[in-house]
Design a protein around this motif. Structure first.
Motif, PDB file in Angstrom:
ATOM      1  N   ASN A 197      53.401  29.063  43.549  1.00  0.00           N
ATOM      2  CA  ASN A 197      52.098  28.686  44.081  1.00  0.00           C
ATOM      3  C   ASN A 197      51.284  29.925  44.440  1.00  0.00           C
ATOM      4  OD1 ASN A 197      52.737  29.484  46.834  1.00  0.00           O
ATOM      5  ND2 ASN A 197      53.989  27.627  46.945  1.00  0.00           N
ATOM      6  N   ILE A 198      50.129  29.693  45.011  1.00  0.00           N
ATOM      7  CA  ILE A 198      49.202  30.773  45.338  1.00  0.00           C
ATOM      8  C   ILE A 198      49.867  31.838  46.205  1.00  0.00           C
ATOM      9  CG2 ILE A 198      47.091  31.271  46.662  1.00  0.00           C
ATOM     10  CD1 ILE A 198      46.027  28.540  45.654  1.00  0.00           C
ATOM     11  N   ASP A 199      50.703  31.436  47.137  1.00  0.00           N
ATOM     12  CA  ASP A 199      51.346  32.404  48.036  1.00  0.00           C
ATOM     13  C   ASP A 199      52.239  33.397  47.292  1.00  0.00           C
ATOM     14  OD1 ASP A 199      50.112  31.269  50.261  1.00  0.00           O
ATOM     15  OD2 ASP A 199      51.764  29.861  50.575  1.00  0.00           O
ATOM     16  N   HIS A 200      52.724  33.036  46.127  1.00  0.00           N
ATOM     17  CA  HIS A 200      53.562  33.945  45.354  1.00  0.00           C
ATOM     18  C   HIS A 200      52.737  35.013  44.641  1.00  0.00           C
ATOM     19  CE1 HIS A 200      56.231  30.338  45.568  1.00  0.00           C
ATOM     20  NE2 HIS A 200      57.075  31.284  45.897  1.00  0.00           N
ATOM     21  N   PHE A 201      51.462  34.737  44.375  1.00  0.00           N
ATOM     22  CA  PHE A 201      50.661  35.626  43.525  1.00  0.00           C
ATOM     23  C   PHE A 201      49.423  36.233  44.175  1.00  0.00           C
ATOM     24  CE2 PHE A 201      52.946  32.885  40.549  1.00  0.00           C
ATOM     25  CZ  PHE A 201      53.535  33.852  39.749  1.00  0.00           C
ATOM     26  N   ARG A 202      48.985  35.717  45.291  1.00  0.00           N
ATOM     27  CA  ARG A 202      47.734  36.183  45.900  1.00  0.00           C
ATOM     28  C   ARG A 202      47.743  37.699  46.089  1.00  0.00           C
ATOM     29  NH1 ARG A 202      47.363  33.044  50.280  1.00  0.00           N
ATOM     30  NH2 ARG A 202      45.934  31.586  49.296  1.00  0.00           N
ATOM     31  N   HIS A 203      46.708  38.340  45.541  1.00  0.00           N
ATOM     32  CA  HIS A 203      46.483  39.786  45.654  1.00  0.00           C
ATOM     33  C   HIS A 203      47.538  40.625  44.940  1.00  0.00           C
ATOM     34  CE1 HIS A 203      43.384  38.714  48.430  1.00  0.00           C
ATOM     35  NE2 HIS A 203      44.232  38.238  49.299  1.00  0.00           N
ATOM     36  N   MET A 260      47.254  32.123  29.868  1.00  0.00           N
ATOM     37  CA  MET A 260      47.878  32.779  31.020  1.00  0.00           C
ATOM     38  C   MET A 260      46.820  33.254  32.010  1.00  0.00           C
ATOM     39  SD  MET A 260      51.146  34.923  29.537  1.00  0.00           S
ATOM     40  CE  MET A 260      50.410  35.593  28.051  1.00  0.00           C
ATOM     41  N   ARG A 261      45.697  33.752  31.497  1.00  0.00           N
ATOM     42  CA  ARG A 261      44.620  34.221  32.377  1.00  0.00           C
ATOM     43  C   ARG A 261      44.073  33.057  33.217  1.00  0.00           C
ATOM     44  NH1 ARG A 261      42.493  38.986  32.416  1.00  0.00           N
ATOM     45  NH2 ARG A 261      43.296  39.532  30.373  1.00  0.00           N
ATOM     46  N   LEU A 262      43.910  31.885  32.609  1.00  0.00           N
ATOM     47  CA  LEU A 262      43.443  30.707  33.344  1.00  0.00           C
ATOM     48  C   LEU A 262      44.441  30.290  34.426  1.00  0.00           C
ATOM     49  CD1 LEU A 262      41.992  28.465  30.500  1.00  0.00           C
ATOM     50  CD2 LEU A 262      40.714  29.485  32.397  1.00  0.00           C
ATOM     51  N   VAL A 263      45.705  30.266  34.072  1.00  0.00           N
ATOM     52  CA  VAL A 263      46.738  29.899  35.050  1.00  0.00           C
ATOM     53  C   VAL A 263      46.798  30.957  36.154  1.00  0.00           C
ATOM     54  CG1 VAL A 263      49.224  29.549  35.369  1.00  0.00           C
ATOM     55  CG2 VAL A 263      48.061  28.519  33.414  1.00  0.00           C
ATOM     56  N   GLY A 264      46.693  32.221  35.779  1.00  0.00           N
ATOM     57  CA  GLY A 264      46.683  33.294  36.781  1.00  0.00           C
ATOM     58  C   GLY A 264      45.542  33.135  37.769  1.00  0.00           C
ATOM     59  N   ARG A 265      44.380  32.777  37.261  1.00  0.00           N
ATOM     60  CA  ARG A 265      43.234  32.548  38.154  1.00  0.00           C
ATOM     61  C   ARG A 265      43.533  31.394  39.099  1.00  0.00           C
ATOM     62  NH1 ARG A 265      38.459  32.680  34.802  1.00  0.00           N
ATOM     63  NH2 ARG A 265      38.892  30.532  34.229  1.00  0.00           N
ATOM     64  N   GLY A 266      44.147  30.333  38.590  1.00  0.00           N
ATOM     65  CA  GLY A 266      44.508  29.188  39.421  1.00  0.00           C
ATOM     66  C   GLY A 266      45.523  29.529  40.497  1.00  0.00           C
ATOM     67  N   LEU A 267      46.354  30.534  40.221  1.00  0.00           N
ATOM     68  CA  LEU A 267      47.372  30.967  41.189  1.00  0.00           C
ATOM     69  C   LEU A 267      46.897  32.134  42.058  1.00  0.00           C
ATOM     70  CD1 LEU A 267      50.534  30.685  38.924  1.00  0.00           C
ATOM     71  CD2 LEU A 267      50.028  29.330  40.971  1.00  0.00           C
ATOM     72  N   HIS A 268      45.633  32.529  41.909  1.00  0.00           N
ATOM     73  CA  HIS A 268      45.022  33.624  42.660  1.00  0.00           C
ATOM     74  C   HIS A 268      45.682  34.965  42.386  1.00  0.00           C
ATOM     75  CE1 HIS A 268      42.718  31.102  45.815  1.00  0.00           C
ATOM     76  NE2 HIS A 268      42.853  30.426  44.689  1.00  0.00           N
ATOM     77  N   ALA A 269      46.291  35.108  41.215  1.00  0.00           N
ATOM     78  CA  ALA A 269      46.849  36.399  40.817  1.00  0.00           C
ATOM     79  C   ALA A 269      45.692  37.354  40.533  1.00  0.00           C
ATOM     80  CB  ALA A 269      47.715  36.242  39.572  1.00  0.00           C
ATOM     81  N   MET A 270      45.928  38.620  40.749  1.00  0.00           N
ATOM     82  CA  MET A 270      44.944  39.641  40.411  1.00  0.00           C
ATOM     83  C   MET A 270      45.252  40.088  38.974  1.00  0.00           C
ATOM     84  SD  MET A 270      43.956  43.132  42.434  1.00  0.00           S
ATOM     85  CE  MET A 270      45.076  44.239  41.598  1.00  0.00           C
ATOM     86  N   VAL A 271      44.783  39.298  38.016  1.00  0.00           N
ATOM     87  CA  VAL A 271      45.061  39.578  36.611  1.00  0.00           C
ATOM     88  C   VAL A 271      44.271  40.814  36.194  1.00  0.00           C
ATOM     89  CG1 VAL A 271      44.964  38.697  34.253  1.00  0.00           C
ATOM     90  CG2 VAL A 271      45.532  37.150  36.143  1.00  0.00           C
ATOM     91  N   VAL A 272      44.979  41.827  35.712  1.00  0.00           N
ATOM     92  CA  VAL A 272      44.309  43.070  35.324  1.00  0.00           C
ATOM     93  C   VAL A 272      43.508  42.842  34.047  1.00  0.00           C
ATOM     94  CG1 VAL A 272      46.026  44.522  36.481  1.00  0.00           C
ATOM     95  CG2 VAL A 272      46.286  44.007  34.064  1.00  0.00           C
ATOM     96  N   PRO A 273      42.413  43.583  33.870  1.00  0.00           N
ATOM     97  CA  PRO A 273      41.545  43.348  32.714  1.00  0.00           C
ATOM     98  C   PRO A 273      42.211  43.630  31.368  1.00  0.00           C
ATOM     99  CG  PRO A 273      40.379  44.595  34.396  1.00  0.00           C
ATOM    100  CD  PRO A 273      41.817  44.521  34.822  1.00  0.00           C
ATOM    101  N   ASP A 274      43.010  44.689  31.286  1.00  0.00           N
ATOM    102  CA  ASP A 274      43.630  45.010  30.008  1.00  0.00           C
ATOM    103  C   ASP A 274      44.798  44.071  29.750  1.00  0.00           C
ATOM    104  OD1 ASP A 274      43.819  46.338  27.612  1.00  0.00           O
ATOM    105  OD2 ASP A 274      44.239  48.302  28.484  1.00  0.00           O
ATOM    106  N   GLN A 275      45.148  43.949  28.500  1.00  0.00           N
ATOM    107  CA  GLN A 275      46.216  43.043  28.082  1.00  0.00           C
ATOM    108  C   GLN A 275      46.789  43.617  26.798  1.00  0.00           C
ATOM    109  OE1 GLN A 275      43.495  39.831  27.903  1.00  0.00           O
ATOM    110  NE2 GLN A 275      42.987  40.131  25.766  1.00  0.00           N
ATOM    111  N   LEU A 276      47.878  43.049  26.328  1.00  0.00           N
ATOM    112  CA  LEU A 276      48.483  43.585  25.112  1.00  0.00           C
ATOM    113  C   LEU A 276      49.106  42.464  24.298  1.00  0.00           C
ATOM    114  CD1 LEU A 276      49.091  46.145  23.517  1.00  0.00           C
ATOM    115  CD2 LEU A 276      51.118  46.461  24.909  1.00  0.00           C
ATOM    116  N   ILE A 277      48.839  42.501  23.005  1.00  0.00           N
ATOM    117  CA  ILE A 277      49.420  41.543  22.076  1.00  0.00           C
ATOM    118  C   ILE A 277      50.282  42.311  21.078  1.00  0.00           C
ATOM    119  CG2 ILE A 277      48.943  39.875  20.246  1.00  0.00           C
ATOM    120  CD1 ILE A 277      46.252  39.322  21.723  1.00  0.00           C
TER     121      ILE A 277
END
Length: 176
Positions: free
Chosen positions: A90-96, A118-135
Motif C-alpha cells: 500500500n501507500i505506506d510501503h512506497f510513499r516518498h 507500472m508508472r500508473l500503479v506507482g502513482r497510485g501507490l505514491h511511489a516517487m517514480v524516477v523519470p528515466d526508465q530502461l527497456i
C-alpha cells in the motif's frame, strides 16, 4: 540504504530474472524473486494478512528505502505476478521512496506498455517514480547473457540517475 529489486517474472529462467540479479550485484540491493515466492491471488480479504509470504513481502517493503521494479512485457502489459505482488502493498510501503522502472521485452518493439502500466500503479501507490526508465530487448544481451556495450552504458546512466534521486550517489559508488 536498503534497495529492493522486485523481479516480476514468474519464470525460473529468463532475462528479467537475470537482469534483477545483475543489478543486485552492482547495488547494495536485495531481490524479491517472484518466481520463487508463492503469493496467493490477491483478494483483499484479511486472512491473506497471515500468509507468511505476504508478511515477508510487506516487511521487506517497509524496510526498503528505494525500489526497482522489473517486469517482462506480457500482452502489452506488466506481468500479472508483479501486479499481484504490488496489490498486497500500500501507500505506506512506497510513499516518498524512489522507484525505478525497467522492462524486458521479447521483441524489438515491446516494453513501453509495461513501463507505462507500472508508472500508473506507482502513482497510485505514491511511489516517487524516477523519470528515466530502461527497456531491455533481445538485442540488449550477448549470447552468454551478459549485457551488450550499448545497454551497459544505459544501465550505468539509469542507475546513476536512480541513485541521485535516492540521495545515494556519493555513498553507493555505483559500478558500471
Amino acid at each position: 540504504m536498503n534497495i529492493l529489486i522486485i523481479s516480476g517474472t514468474p519464470r525460473k529462467k529468463g532475462r528479467t530474472r537475470k537482469v534483477a540479479y545483475t543489478l543486485s550485484s552492482r547495488l547494495p540491493a536485495e531481490v524479491i524473486d517472484l518466481s520463487d515466492l508463492t503469493l496467493p491471488l490477491f483478494n483483499g480479504e484479511g486472512e491473506q494478512d497471515r500468509v507468511s509470504e505476504v508478511q515477508w513481502l510487506r516487511e521487506l517493503s517497509n524496510e526498503a528505502d528505494a525500489f526497482i521494479w522489473l517486469s517482462p512485457e506480457y500482452h502489452n502489459g506488466m506481468s500479472g505476478a508483479l501486479k499481484n505482488a504490488l496489490d498486497f502493498l500500500n501507500i505506506d510501503h512506497f510513499r516518498h521512496k524512489p522507484t525505478l522502472l525497467m522492462s524486458v521485452s521479447g521483441g524489438g518493439k515491446g516494453g513501453i506498455n509495461s513501463i507505462n502500466q507500472m508508472r500508473l500503479v506507482g502513482r497510485g501507490l505514491h511511489a516517487m517514480v524516477v523519470p528515466d526508465q530502461l527497456i531491455f530487448d533481445p538485442d540488449s544481451f550477448k549470447e552468454d547473457g551478459a549485457f551488450t556495450a550499448d545497454i551497459e552504458s544505459r544501465v550505468t546512466q539509469v542507475l546513476r540517475e536512480f541513485t541521485h534521486y535516492a540521495g545515494l550517489l556519493p555513498t553507493l559508488g555505483v559500478r558500471g
